[in-house]
Design a protein around this motif. Structure first.
Motif, mmCIF file in Angstrom:
data_model
loop_
_atom_site.group_PDB
_atom_site.id
_atom_site.type_symbol
_atom_site.label_atom_id
_atom_site.label_comp_id
_atom_site.label_asym_id
_atom_site.label_seq_id
_atom_site.Cartn_x
_atom_site.Cartn_y
_atom_site.Cartn_z
ATOM 1 N N ALA A 195 0.834 -1.201 0.000
ATOM 2 C CA ALA A 195 0.000 0.000 0.000
ATOM 3 C C ALA A 195 0.870 1.254 0.000
ATOM 4 O O ALA A 195 0.605 2.217 -0.739
ATOM 5 C CB ALA A 195 -0.939 -0.009 1.207
ATOM 6 N N PHE A 196 1.931 1.288 0.792
ATOM 7 C CA PHE A 196 2.834 2.436 0.807
ATOM 8 C C PHE A 196 3.553 2.584 -0.538
ATOM 9 O O PHE A 196 3.742 3.705 -1.027
ATOM 10 C CB PHE A 196 3.861 2.315 1.941
ATOM 11 C CG PHE A 196 3.325 2.762 3.269
ATOM 12 C CD1 PHE A 196 2.864 4.055 3.453
ATOM 13 C CD2 PHE A 196 3.282 1.886 4.358
ATOM 14 C CE1 PHE A 196 2.366 4.468 4.676
ATOM 15 C CE2 PHE A 196 2.797 2.287 5.575
ATOM 16 C CZ PHE A 196 2.328 3.584 5.744
ATOM 17 N N ALA A 197 3.957 1.484 -1.136
ATOM 18 C CA ALA A 197 4.643 1.543 -2.430
ATOM 19 C C ALA A 197 3.713 2.088 -3.511
ATOM 20 O O ALA A 197 4.105 2.952 -4.313
ATOM 21 C CB ALA A 197 5.155 0.154 -2.825
ATOM 22 N N VAL A 198 2.474 1.600 -3.544
ATOM 23 C CA VAL A 198 1.508 2.106 -4.534
ATOM 24 C C VAL A 198 1.250 3.582 -4.308
ATOM 25 O O VAL A 198 1.209 4.378 -5.247
ATOM 26 C CB VAL A 198 0.208 1.262 -4.461
ATOM 27 C CG1 VAL A 198 -0.897 1.916 -5.248
ATOM 28 C CG2 VAL A 198 0.458 -0.145 -4.955
ATOM 29 N N ARG A 199 1.098 3.973 -3.089
ATOM 30 C CA ARG A 199 0.842 5.382 -2.761
ATOM 31 C C ARG A 199 2.035 6.250 -3.198
ATOM 32 O O ARG A 199 1.863 7.342 -3.743
ATOM 33 C CB ARG A 199 0.602 5.506 -1.255
ATOM 34 C CG ARG A 199 0.588 6.906 -0.761
ATOM 35 C CD ARG A 199 -0.729 7.304 -0.349
ATOM 36 N NE ARG A 199 -0.691 8.705 0.046
ATOM 37 C CZ ARG A 199 -1.609 9.324 0.636
ATOM 38 N NH1 ARG A 199 -2.708 8.665 0.929
ATOM 39 N NH2 ARG A 199 -1.526 10.583 0.919
ATOM 40 N N HIS A 200 3.232 5.762 -2.946
ATOM 41 C CA HIS A 200 4.445 6.507 -3.295
ATOM 42 C C HIS A 200 4.554 6.696 -4.824
ATOM 43 O O HIS A 200 4.842 7.794 -5.299
ATOM 44 C CB HIS A 200 5.674 5.775 -2.753
ATOM 45 C CG HIS A 200 6.954 6.444 -3.087
ATOM 46 N ND1 HIS A 200 7.319 7.651 -2.538
ATOM 47 C CD2 HIS A 200 7.952 6.111 -3.935
ATOM 48 C CE1 HIS A 200 8.497 8.017 -3.031
ATOM 49 N NE2 HIS A 200 8.886 7.067 -3.898
ATOM 50 N N TYR A 201 4.305 5.635 -5.588
ATOM 51 C CA TYR A 201 4.431 5.725 -7.046
ATOM 52 C C TYR A 201 3.295 6.526 -7.661
ATOM 53 O O TYR A 201 3.484 7.195 -8.664
ATOM 54 C CB TYR A 201 4.512 4.331 -7.661
ATOM 55 C CG TYR A 201 5.846 3.675 -7.435
ATOM 56 C CD1 TYR A 201 7.009 4.230 -7.964
ATOM 57 C CD2 TYR A 201 5.964 2.511 -6.691
ATOM 58 C CE1 TYR A 201 8.237 3.639 -7.730
ATOM 59 C CE2 TYR A 201 7.168 1.917 -6.457
ATOM 60 C CZ TYR A 201 8.319 2.492 -6.988
ATOM 61 O OH TYR A 201 9.539 1.916 -6.767
ATOM 62 N N THR A 202 2.114 6.497 -7.070
ATOM 63 C CA THR A 202 0.995 7.269 -7.653
ATOM 64 C C THR A 202 1.132 8.738 -7.318
ATOM 65 O O THR A 202 0.628 9.587 -8.046
ATOM 66 C CB THR A 202 -0.354 6.735 -7.164
ATOM 67 O OG1 THR A 202 -0.394 6.760 -5.738
ATOM 68 C CG2 THR A 202 -0.613 5.350 -7.667
ATOM 69 N N LYS A 203 1.827 9.105 -6.270
ATOM 70 C CA LYS A 203 2.046 10.505 -5.905
ATOM 71 C C LYS A 203 3.013 11.172 -6.848
ATOM 72 O O LYS A 203 2.865 12.340 -7.186
ATOM 73 C CB LYS A 203 2.611 10.578 -4.481
ATOM 74 C CG LYS A 203 1.712 11.267 -3.510
ATOM 75 C CD LYS A 203 2.420 11.366 -2.188
ATOM 76 C CE LYS A 203 1.574 12.161 -1.227
ATOM 77 N NZ LYS A 203 2.173 12.295 0.052
ATOM 78 N N GLU A 204 4.029 10.454 -7.296
ATOM 79 C CA GLU A 204 5.050 11.037 -8.161
ATOM 80 C C GLU A 204 4.508 11.345 -9.541
ATOM 81 O O GLU A 204 4.954 12.262 -10.194
ATOM 82 C CB GLU A 204 6.234 10.074 -8.267
ATOM 83 C CG GLU A 204 7.023 9.970 -6.976
ATOM 84 C CD GLU A 204 8.200 9.031 -7.110
ATOM 85 O OE1 GLU A 204 8.401 8.458 -8.194
ATOM 86 O OE2 GLU A 204 8.894 8.835 -6.111
#
Length: 134
Positions: free
Chosen positions: A124-133
Motif C-alpha cells: 500500500a505504501f509503495a503504490v501510494r508513493h508511485y501514484t504521488k510522483e
C-alpha cells in the motif's frame, strides 16, 4: 433415616456410576440419587461427574440451599466405610506428543498472520508513493 444404617464399601458405591444407577458419597453418607437425575438443576452430568469419589467438596462448593439438604434425606441409603475410601486420587496426565514449535502447522500460520498484513501494508505504501510522483 434408618436406625441401623447399612455400611457400603467405596468399591461398591463406585460401581453405581450411570444415569440409571447413580450413588454419591457426601459427608460420609451414601445417597442413591438415581430418581433425582432428571430433576437436578445442574443436570445429570453434574451428578455423574461426582461418582467414583467422595463428592463432599463438589457438593459444598456449589452452596446448596437448606431445602436441598433436607431433600437429601429421602435418597439416603447408608454410610460409607471410611477405611475403604482412597485418601487421594492419583492424577495421571493424558499422554501428549511433545510440542515442537518449529515443525507445527500452527507455527507457520502464526508467522503468516504476522507477515501477510505487513506485506499488504508495504504494498500500500509503495503504490501510494508511485501514484504521488506521477
Amino acid at each position: 433415616m434408618a436406625s441401623d444404617p447399612k455400611v457400603h464399601t467405596f468399591d461398591e458405591v463406585a460401581q453405581h456410576n450411570k444415569t440409571k444407577d447413580c450413588w454419591l458419597i457426601i459427608n460420609g453418607k451414601v445417597y442413591d440419587v438415581t430418581p433425582f437425575m432428571e430433576d437436578h438443576p445442574g443436570g445429570d452430568e453434574v451428578l455423574l461427574s461426582a461418582t467414583g469419589k467422595d463428592a463432599t467438596n463438589d457438593f459444598e462448593d456449589v452452596g446448596h440451599s437448606d431445602s436441598a439438604r433436607e431433600m437429601m434425606d429421602k435418597y439416603y441409603i447408608g454410610e460409607i466405610d471410611k477405611a475403604t475410601v482412597p485418601l487421594k486420587r492419583t492424577y495421571i496426565p493424558p499422554q501428549q506428543a511433545p510440542y515442537n514449535p518449529d515443525k507445527t502447522p500452527e507455527f507457520v500460520i502464526k508467522i503468516l498472520q504476522f507477515l501477510v498484513p505487513l506485506l499488504i501494508l508495504g504494498l500500500a505504501f509503495a503504490v501510494r508513493h508511485y501514484t504521488k510522483e506521477k
